[in-house]
Every structure is written in C-alpha cells, then in structure tokens.
Write an enzyme that holds these catalytic residues in place. Structure first.
Site, PDB file in Angstrom:
ATOM      1  N   GLU A 258       0.817  -1.309   0.102  1.00  0.00           N
ATOM      2  CA  GLU A 258       0.039  -0.005   0.088  1.00  0.00           C
ATOM      3  C   GLU A 258       1.011   1.218   0.042  1.00  0.00           C
ATOM      4  O   GLU A 258       1.911   1.325   0.550  1.00  0.00           O
ATOM      5  CB  GLU A 258      -0.843  -0.108   1.301  1.00  0.00           C
ATOM      6  CG  GLU A 258      -1.629   1.315   1.344  1.00  0.00           C
ATOM      7  CD  GLU A 258      -3.021   1.411   2.430  1.00  0.00           C
ATOM      8  OE1 GLU A 258      -3.033   0.197   3.112  1.00  0.00           O
ATOM      9  OE2 GLU A 258      -3.593   2.091   2.560  1.00  0.00           O
TER      10      GLU A 258
ATOM     11  N   ASN B 243      -7.022   1.825   2.618  1.00  0.00           N
ATOM     12  CA  ASN B 243      -7.601   2.973   2.668  1.00  0.00           C
ATOM     13  C   ASN B 243      -7.021   4.177   1.691  1.00  0.00           C
ATOM     14  O   ASN B 243      -7.885   4.745   1.309  1.00  0.00           O
ATOM     15  CB  ASN B 243      -7.410   3.694   4.326  1.00  0.00           C
ATOM     16  CG  ASN B 243      -7.834   2.667   5.326  1.00  0.00           C
ATOM     17  OD1 ASN B 243      -9.067   1.788   4.919  1.00  0.00           O
ATOM     18  ND2 ASN B 243      -7.625   2.793   6.676  1.00  0.00           N
TER      19      ASN B 243
ATOM     20  N   GLU C  79     -12.601  -1.830   2.370  1.00  0.00           N
ATOM     21  CA  GLU C  79     -13.262  -1.431   3.734  1.00  0.00           C
ATOM     22  C   GLU C  79     -14.437  -0.381   3.728  1.00  0.00           C
ATOM     23  O   GLU C  79     -14.433   0.275   4.413  1.00  0.00           O
ATOM     24  CB  GLU C  79     -12.181  -1.231   4.719  1.00  0.00           C
ATOM     25  CG  GLU C  79     -11.175  -2.516   5.074  1.00  0.00           C
ATOM     26  CD  GLU C  79     -10.241  -2.079   6.257  1.00  0.00           C
ATOM     27  OE1 GLU C  79     -10.071  -1.112   6.778  1.00  0.00           O
ATOM     28  OE2 GLU C  79      -9.740  -3.075   6.497  1.00  0.00           O
TER      29      GLU C  79
ATOM     30  N   TYR D 292      -6.706  -8.017  12.091  1.00  0.00           N
ATOM     31  CA  TYR D 292      -5.293  -7.718  12.843  1.00  0.00           C
ATOM     32  C   TYR D 292      -5.450  -8.223  14.172  1.00  0.00           C
ATOM     33  O   TYR D 292      -6.578  -7.988  14.865  1.00  0.00           O
ATOM     34  CB  TYR D 292      -5.000  -6.261  12.584  1.00  0.00           C
ATOM     35  CG  TYR D 292      -4.831  -5.795  10.890  1.00  0.00           C
ATOM     36  CD1 TYR D 292      -3.562  -5.992  10.619  1.00  0.00           C
ATOM     37  CD2 TYR D 292      -5.828  -5.244  10.251  1.00  0.00           C
ATOM     38  CE1 TYR D 292      -3.598  -5.660   9.264  1.00  0.00           C
ATOM     39  CE2 TYR D 292      -5.561  -4.930   9.189  1.00  0.00           C
ATOM     40  CZ  TYR D 292      -4.515  -5.130   8.573  1.00  0.00           C
ATOM     41  OH  TYR D 292      -4.184  -4.768   7.400  1.00  0.00           O
TER      42      TYR D 292
ATOM     43  N   GLU E  10      -6.328  -8.925   3.919  1.00  0.00           N
ATOM     44  CA  GLU E  10      -5.585  -8.166   4.869  1.00  0.00           C
ATOM     45  C   GLU E  10      -5.644  -9.151   6.224  1.00  0.00           C
ATOM     46  O   GLU E  10      -6.790  -9.009   6.738  1.00  0.00           O
ATOM     47  CB  GLU E  10      -5.995  -6.872   5.110  1.00  0.00           C
ATOM     48  CG  GLU E  10      -5.816  -5.527   4.111  1.00  0.00           C
ATOM     49  CD  GLU E  10      -6.389  -4.425   4.482  1.00  0.00           C
ATOM     50  OE1 GLU E  10      -6.140  -3.973   5.833  1.00  0.00           O
ATOM     51  OE2 GLU E  10      -6.419  -3.731   3.520  1.00  0.00           O
TER      52      GLU E  10
ATOM     53  N   GLN F 264       1.494  -5.870   5.871  1.00  0.00           N
ATOM     54  CA  GLN F 264       1.987  -5.543   4.536  1.00  0.00           C
ATOM     55  C   GLN F 264       3.230  -6.166   4.271  1.00  0.00           C
ATOM     56  O   GLN F 264       3.788  -6.924   5.038  1.00  0.00           O
ATOM     57  CB  GLN F 264       1.938  -3.833   4.266  1.00  0.00           C
ATOM     58  CG  GLN F 264       0.536  -3.489   4.475  1.00  0.00           C
ATOM     59  CD  GLN F 264       0.300  -1.980   4.170  1.00  0.00           C
ATOM     60  OE1 GLN F 264       1.209  -1.435   3.573  1.00  0.00           O
ATOM     61  NE2 GLN F 264      -0.940  -1.370   4.303  1.00  0.00           N
TER      62      GLN F 264
HETATM   63  O1  LIG Z   1      -8.022  -1.550  14.013  1.00  0.00           O
HETATM   64  N1  LIG Z   1      -7.995  -0.303  13.384  1.00  0.00           N
HETATM   65  O2  LIG Z   1      -7.617   0.684  14.225  1.00  0.00           O
HETATM   66  C1  LIG Z   1      -7.787  -0.321  11.960  1.00  0.00           C
HETATM   67  C2  LIG Z   1      -7.476   0.615  11.537  1.00  0.00           C
HETATM   68  C3  LIG Z   1      -7.524   0.736  10.097  1.00  0.00           C
HETATM   69  C4  LIG Z   1      -7.330  -0.239   9.192  1.00  0.00           C
HETATM   70  O3  LIG Z   1      -7.288  -0.144   8.112  1.00  0.00           O
HETATM   71  C5  LIG Z   1      -6.767  -1.054   7.173  1.00  0.00           C
HETATM   72  O4  LIG Z   1      -5.507  -1.341   7.437  1.00  0.00           O
HETATM   73  C6  LIG Z   1      -4.548  -0.773   6.723  1.00  0.00           C
HETATM   74  C7  LIG Z   1      -3.394  -1.368   6.692  1.00  0.00           C
HETATM   75  O5  LIG Z   1      -3.022  -2.547   6.053  1.00  0.00           O
HETATM   76  C8  LIG Z   1      -5.113  -0.784   5.285  1.00  0.00           C
HETATM   77  O6  LIG Z   1      -5.289   0.405   4.496  1.00  0.00           O
HETATM   78  C9  LIG Z   1      -6.849  -0.684   5.604  1.00  0.00           C
HETATM   79  O7  LIG Z   1      -7.656  -1.314   4.599  1.00  0.00           O
HETATM   80  C10 LIG Z   1      -7.633  -1.451   9.921  1.00  0.00           C
HETATM   81  C11 LIG Z   1      -7.648  -1.570  11.181  1.00  0.00           C
END
Ligand SMILES: O=[N+]([O-])c1ccc(O[C@@H]2O[C@@H](CO)[C@H](O)[C@H]2O)cc1
Length: 494
Positions: free
Chosen positions: A27, A72, A173, A244, A291, A345
């Site tokens: 990204e 994002n 998202e 995540y 992701e 990533q």
């Molecule tokens: O848990 N959070 O705070 C959180 C915030 C943003 C988020 O965005 C996703 O994760 C970003 C990084 O891989 C990607 O650009 C997006 O799709 C994913 C998780």
C-alpha cells in the site's frame, strides 16, 4: 510434559492449496513503497529504483500475489496521477494517512516490480471518491490490447502488451466509518454490482472481490456481507475479510488469536451460503482474506503530511511469529473456501521485511512461518484429527494447546503445528498408520527461551528457524517435542 496425538490420513482432504493463499500487500502507506520496495539511489536499487535486496527477500518468502495500491489509500486515489512522465505527475494530499503522495511510484512501476518479484498483481479500484467510470477506465488502460484512447495511452507510456490483470478489488473496507467515501451496505452493494458488471463487459475474464467487513467485530458484520452479496452475487467472485491481532499483555489469549480467525471465516462462509440459498444460486462465493496479520494498532501515527513517514514499523517477536504461523494454519484449514489471502503488509509497516533508507533489508520473525508455508504447503490441505490438552484463555475460553493442519503432495505430507502453551512443551505423537511409506522426517522449529526476542538491524539473525532430522521407525508413530510458544513444520517424505 503435556502430550497430544495427531492422526494423519491423505484421505482427509479439505481442498487444493491454491498458490494465491500466500499473498502480500503493498500500500502507499508509511514506508512500504517509498524506501521500502522503491528507493532510487539506494546502493541495491536497480535502474528503475527497485530495491533488489527487497525483491530477493520477496522471492525467498514465496509471495504469490500482491494487492495494490491500498488499503484506505485507494479510496482517495486517482490512478491517472501515477502514470506518464514522472516529472509531470502531481503531488497530492493522501487523506487516508495524512501523508504527502508524490506519485513517483505508480501503476507501471508497480507492474515492473511485480514482474521482477514474480508475483501476480491484485489491483484495487477506488470506490470511495470514485465510481463505475474510473474503474472501467483503469481496467481498459491495463487490459485492453490497443486502438482506444486509454489503451493507446498505456502504449505511449511504455507498455505495448496489455497487462492482463486478472484479480481486482471493488474498493476497500467500505463498511468502515473511517473510510473516505464510506457507504451503507445497500449503497456499496449497488455500486459494487454496477462497477462489477461494467468491468466484466470490458474484460469478462477478470475475477472480482467485493468488500466484506473490515473485521469480524464490526457491529454490521454478517448483515453487511448478506446485503452486499444480495446485490452483487452475480458479479462478485470473492468477498473480502480483514483481521489484525495484537498483544495487550495477555499472551495466552494472543497465542489463541487463530480461534477468532477460524470463527470469522466460518461466519463469512455461512453468510455467503445463506445468500446463495436465498437467491437460488449454484455458484459459491470464495473468500479473499486480503488483509491479515499481527499489528500493534496503537503504534499508528499519521497526520504529518510528510512523504513516507515511519508508521506502524512494529518490531515482531517470537510470539508474533507463532501467531502468524497459527493464522496460516487457519487459512490452510479453510483451503476449500479461502482462495486468496494477503498478509498486510510487505515492507516496513506491519511487515515481514524491514528496510532502512540507504541501509540494509532484513527478515522479521514473522517472515519465517510465511516462507515455510509458501514453500511446503502444496497439493491438498488435509484435516488432521487432533487430541490435545486445553489451556484457559481470558478471551476465548479453553482452547486446544496445539493447533495443526497438514498438506499432501507427491513428495509426502507436511504437518504445520503450533504449541500455544506459554510454559510447557507438548510431546506430539503423529499417528502414521495411513502413511506406511514414510522414509524420512525433517522438522523445522521456531521458538526461543525469550518469546520477546526479535530481529533488528543490529542483530538480523537473532531469531532463526532450526532444522533437524527426526528418526523414523517403520510401522511406529513419530514423536516430536513442540517447545512452548513454538511454530513447527514436520516434513514426512515418502
Ligand atoms: O483496527 N484498526 O484500528 C484499524 C484501522 C485501520 C485499518 O485499515 C486497514 O488497514 C490498513 C493497513 O493495512 C489498510 O489500509 C486498511 O484497509 C484496519 C484496522
């Protein structure tokens, strides 16, 4: 020592291991692109500014497919900014990460990088600030052979042959309130349907990924997928999942993160199949877990309007590698439905590969389980029959202390297993009655007395997997000791 048994049988087939399970994600965020994969002037950069040390590590990891350019970021991106003469490209505000985007790296640079890395591109279109027209324009630019304004522009920009990009994300998202151009499920479902329809008119061979929930704990999880798929069931081939997992001082729960991933995947399969039944369809929607990773979300810092700021450059330790291995086990257990998966990533932020500007590139701990799975998970994924003691976790209740999956190909069977016990080893007995021809066994283990140990620029090889032979006796089970907090690969050759 705790003990567990595992029955292996090539007949317990889940489905084929598709290579796209070992994908990654680049990204325009932090230093993933700039000073990550791309750094003109770096001593190891090629004539195009691509870092050859990072390319070599990407190939070594066995990455198969790479999602690009966001994330994002894509929800505010104008793809045209990243093509044509570099000196004419505009600098823009990247609203997603409140950074400066120079556009020195764009579509052609990424496609050159993907070619050199030997990976398939997975391209995302902007359905945040943009819509049907810009998505079909990008697809025509990339995939139409020539003779139209857009395809001829690609030729003029140096690429004669169409890129033939086969895998496309319909936005990112779009359920998340933080997303630029955030939409309701109905708004997004209709847009995905119309964008998908038009894209398949340009190129009927493309495979399309509709946005699912940005995580399985969103208040709209389940109803979002159902509504979106009711609109775009015919146009979508995949629905996306993102997750995540972070440590918050509760190591037993963190080590059991794959319990959550299993439940998330099962929930999306159930929802997609509910829509299938409701709409009387025969096609099954596949899952794109595009992701996934460990991430200390509180390490995120943005808002500086700098180019390529240091963001979320998490230092991953042994426990993180074990969780990553367990997440890979979860993906393999669902190989019949998860057709694409991208670790997020690739470089520097949340990444298996770390770099320093002008300096070296090295492997974080989480590099290793990914590389093992990509190298050895081939053929068919096998369900294993596992009998293991359980451990108590605050988040997930009591969970089996060992989690495992296996794969079977012409060379033999490979078992992937984690020990989620914080203190004790587990003696694992592999029941090989259905595999009488096993001649030799090799095991690879990643563990450390210090579960917080990590690889750094100063000590890049601090955490390294260890390989050894395991004695095989014909007709007898195989015994392997799994150290506490460990990732294990056991390769049985026939
Ligand atoms: O848990 N959070 O705070 C959180 C915030 C943003 C988020 O965005 C996703 O994760 C970003 C990084 O891989 C990607 O650009 C997006 O799709 C994913 C998780």
């Amino acid at each position: 020592m705790k003990t567990a048994t595992l029955i292996l049988d090539p007949a317990f087939r889940v489905g084929p291991v598709r290579p796209r399970l070992f994908g990654s994600f680049v990204e325009h965020m932090g230093r993933c692109v700039y000073t990550g994969i791309y750094e003109p002037g770096h001593p190891r950069a090629d004539a195009d500014g691509l870092r050859e040390d990072v390319l070599a590590l990407t190939r070594e990891m066995g990455v198969s497919v790479v999602r690009y350019p966001g994330g994002n970021f894509v929800s505010g991106y104008r793809w045209e900014d990243g093509v044509g003469p570099v000196e004419e490209r505009p600098a823009r505000l990247d609203l997603a990460w409140q950074s400066l985007e120079t556009n020195a790296f764009g579509l052609h640079e990424f496609m050159t990088w993907a070619d050199r890395a030997g990976v398939e591109p997975m391209m995302a279109v902007n359905l945040g600030t943009r819509g049907v027209q810009e998505a079909v324009d990008l697809l025509e630019y990339c995939n139409h052979p020539g003779g139209t304004a857009l395809s001829d522009r690609r030729v003029k920009n140096g690429r004669t042959e169409p890129y033939g990009i086969g895998l496309w994300c319909l936005g990112n998202e779009m359920d998340g309130p933080w997303q630029i151009g955030h939409k309701t499920a109905t708004e997004y479902g209709r847009l995905a349907q119309e964008t998908g329809k038009a894209m398949k008119l340009v190129d009927p061979s493309v495979e399309l990924v509709a946005c699912g929930s940005s995580n399985g704990h969103m208040p709209t999880f389940g109803s979002w997928e159902a509504t979106v798929l009711e609109h775009c069931y015919d146009e979508a081939d995949y629905v996306s999942l993102h997750a995540y997992y972070g440590q918050d001082g509760d190591l037993p729960s963190f080590l059991a993160s794959a319990v959550d991933m299993d439940a998330f995947i099962d929930g999306v399969i159930a929802t997609a199949d509910h829509v299938r039944a409701k709409l009387h369809k025969s096609k099954r929607i596949q899952l794109s877990f595009d992701e996934w990773n460990v991430w200390y979300t509180d390490s995120f810092e943005g808002g500086t309007w700098e180019q390529a700021p240091r963001m979320s450059e998490d230092l991953f330790n042994v426990a993180d590698a074990v969780v990553v291995g367990n997440l890979l086990i979860s993906l393999l257990k669902h190989a019949d439905r998860v057709g694409v998966a991208c670790q997020a990533q690739l470089a520097n932020l949340l990444a298996p590969i770390r770099t320093e500007p002008g300096g070296p590139a090295w492997r974080q701990t989480i590099f290793h389980p990914f590389a093992h799975a990509a190298a050895y998970a081939k053929g068919d994924a096998l369900r294993v029959v596992l009998d293991a003691p359980r451990v108590e976790t605050a988040k997930y209740g009591d969970v089996p202390v060992v989690d495992a999956v296996a794969t079977h190909d012409d060379d033999g069977v490979t078992v992937f297993a984690v020990n989620r016990d914080v203190e004790e080893s587990v003696g694992l007995t592999l029941d090989l009655r259905a595999l009488p021809g096993v001649r030799s066994a090799e095991r690879i283990v990643l563990s450390d007395a210090d579960t917080g140990a990590a690889n750094t620029e100063a000590e890049p090889g601090r955490v390294t997997p260890q390989r050894s032979e395991v004695p095989v006796r014909a007709g007898e089970p195989l015994l392997v000791e799994l150290p506490p907090v460990s990732w294990n690969v056991i390769r049985l050759t026939v």
